[in-house]
Design a protein around this motif. Structure first.
Motif, PDB file in Angstrom:
ATOM      1  N   THR A  76       0.834  -1.191   0.000  1.00 14.86           N
ATOM      2  CA  THR A  76       0.000   0.000   0.000  1.00 14.86           C
ATOM      3  C   THR A  76       0.874   1.250   0.000  1.00 14.86           C
ATOM      4  O   THR A  76       1.925   1.267   0.638  1.00 14.86           O
ATOM      5  CB  THR A  76      -0.933   0.034   1.215  1.00 14.86           C
ATOM      6  N   ARG A 111      -5.907  -3.088   7.718  1.00 16.69           N
ATOM      7  CA  ARG A 111      -7.148  -3.357   6.998  1.00 16.69           C
ATOM      8  C   ARG A 111      -6.875  -3.875   5.599  1.00 16.69           C
ATOM      9  O   ARG A 111      -6.112  -3.278   4.842  1.00 16.69           O
ATOM     10  CB  ARG A 111      -8.000  -2.091   6.929  1.00 16.69           C
ATOM     11  N   ASP A 147      -8.722  -3.738   3.055  1.00 15.38           N
ATOM     12  CA  ASP A 147      -9.177  -2.804   2.014  1.00 15.38           C
ATOM     13  C   ASP A 147      -8.194  -1.675   1.751  1.00 15.38           C
ATOM     14  O   ASP A 147      -8.322  -0.962   0.746  1.00 15.38           O
ATOM     15  CB  ASP A 147     -10.537  -2.219   2.395  1.00 15.38           C
ATOM     16  N   ASP A 148      -7.236  -1.482   2.634  1.00 13.86           N
ATOM     17  CA  ASP A 148      -6.273  -0.391   2.439  1.00 13.86           C
ATOM     18  C   ASP A 148      -5.090  -0.793   1.569  1.00 13.86           C
ATOM     19  O   ASP A 148      -4.230   0.035   1.284  1.00 13.86           O
ATOM     20  CB  ASP A 148      -5.756   0.102   3.801  1.00 13.86           C
ATOM     21  N   ASP A 185      -3.572  -2.188  -1.995  1.00 14.63           N
ATOM     22  CA  ASP A 185      -3.936  -2.154  -3.408  1.00 14.63           C
ATOM     23  C   ASP A 185      -3.375  -3.310  -4.219  1.00 14.63           C
ATOM     24  O   ASP A 185      -3.947  -3.679  -5.242  1.00 14.63           O
ATOM     25  CB  ASP A 185      -3.439  -0.841  -4.033  1.00 14.63           C
TER      26      ASP A 185
END
Length: 122
Positions: free
Chosen positions: A98, A105, A107-108, A110
């Motif tokens: 990231t 998390r 979702d953080d 990529d």
């Protein structure tokens, strides 16, 4: 953009050790934080630990004192040294990158690798 590839998984007896590697391609690797996650069968993917772009590390309580995260920016590689492995450490281990602030998390992050299987037998 960053691509990451994990390696080093395998089968080990309880109490043994493994070192996972996460090789990254792409420019500006040194500016990314890298996280390690794992997913056991039937369970959600969970955060294990991370190393920030500046080298700071954090890991969850269940692996503290047993797992160590390090990085070699010259080799664009992050490592997860796992010692004193337990059967409950069995999972597919993922590396993720990231450019945001270091985070636990899913979702953080990529950029994700394909995962590497770690199996610890009792």
């Amino acid at each position: 953009q960053v691509q990451v590839v994990e390696s080093g998984g395998g089968l080990v007896q309880a109490g043994g050790s493994l070192r996972l590697s996460c090789a990254a391609s792409g420019r500006m690797f040194s500016m990314y934080s890298l996280g390690w996650f794992r997913q056991a069968p039937g369970k959600e993917r969970e955060f294990v630990g991370l190393i920030s772009w500046s080298g700071g590390t954090y890991s969850v309580d269940s692996v503290k004192g047993r797992f160590t995260i390090s990085r070699d920016n010259a080799k664009n590689t992050v490592y997860l040294q796992m010692n004193s492995l337990k059967p409950e450490d069995t999972a597919v281990y993922y590396c993720a990158a990231t450019s945001r602030s270091p985070s636990s998390r899913v979702d953080d992050y990529d950029y994700w690798g394909q995962g590497t299987q770690v199996t610890v037998s009792s």
